[in-house]
Design an enzyme around this catalytic site. Structure first.
Site: not given
Length: 188
Positions: A4, A65, A138
């Site tokens: 992430d 991501e 996160d």
């Protein structure tokens, strides 16, 4: 390995599993940088953290991501740079890289592509049978990306050797080019 991306907090989560099989947590952490540090030093910190984790954990694939922005371009630039670092670190190791949107990861773990962070964290905790929720968000998001990739990315495992070969060939050609430049020769 799920990443992430973020410049201040970059979540990293590693899971083991296969589609239809029980998932197991291997690792979860957050690579952090100091917001007041020089931008280049922060990127270096993210790179060192991700590289160290890849060397230690040796993932088979990396899911990052997919970065997009509707409003804050300044924030998305740092996020995109961190995503690029993760992809580059994976490519250096010949690892296949997949990009998943936040809604794909949310849908994979919750069944709802518009789930909020609390729902994602709750489902990640359940799916991995964790005693407590991964924090900060996160970390949970990185695990959601890893889970999403395991469940949706099985096809990427097949051509991993071909991908590695292309990366290795590109790295070899670059080394030859640099060596030729240093000696004043040319590479054909």
């Amino acid at each position: 390995m799920g990443v992430d991306p973020g410049l201040t907090r970059c979540g990293v989560g590693v899971v083991e599993g296969a589609p239809g099989k029980r998932l197991r947590l291997v690792h979860v952490s957050v690579v952090r940088t100091v917001p007041d540090d020089d931008h280049a030093l922060r990127l270096l910190g993210v790179e060192r953290g991700i590289e160290a984790l890849m060397d230690e954990l040796r993932p088979e694939a990396v899911a990052v991501e997919r970065v997009f922005s509707q409003h804050n371009v300044r924030t998305v630039m740092g996020t995109a740079q961190a995503a690029g670092i993760a992809m580059l670190a994976a490519a250096r190791r010949g690892l296949p890289v997949a990009l998943h949107t936040p809604s794909e990861a949310k849908a994979a773990v919750t069944g709802n592509g518009r789930a909020d962070k609390a729902q994602v964290t709750t489902m990640v905790t359940r799916l991995l049978a964790l005693d407590e929720a991964p924090k900060p968000a996160d970390a949970a998001d990185a695990l959601a990306l890893a889970i999403c990739h395991v469940w949706r990315g099985g096809a990427l495992r097949q051509p991993a050797h071909a991908f590695r070969s292309r990366i290795e060939e590109a790295a070899r050609a670059e080394r030859e080019r640099l060596a030729a430049r240093r000696t004043g020769g040319t590479v054909q």
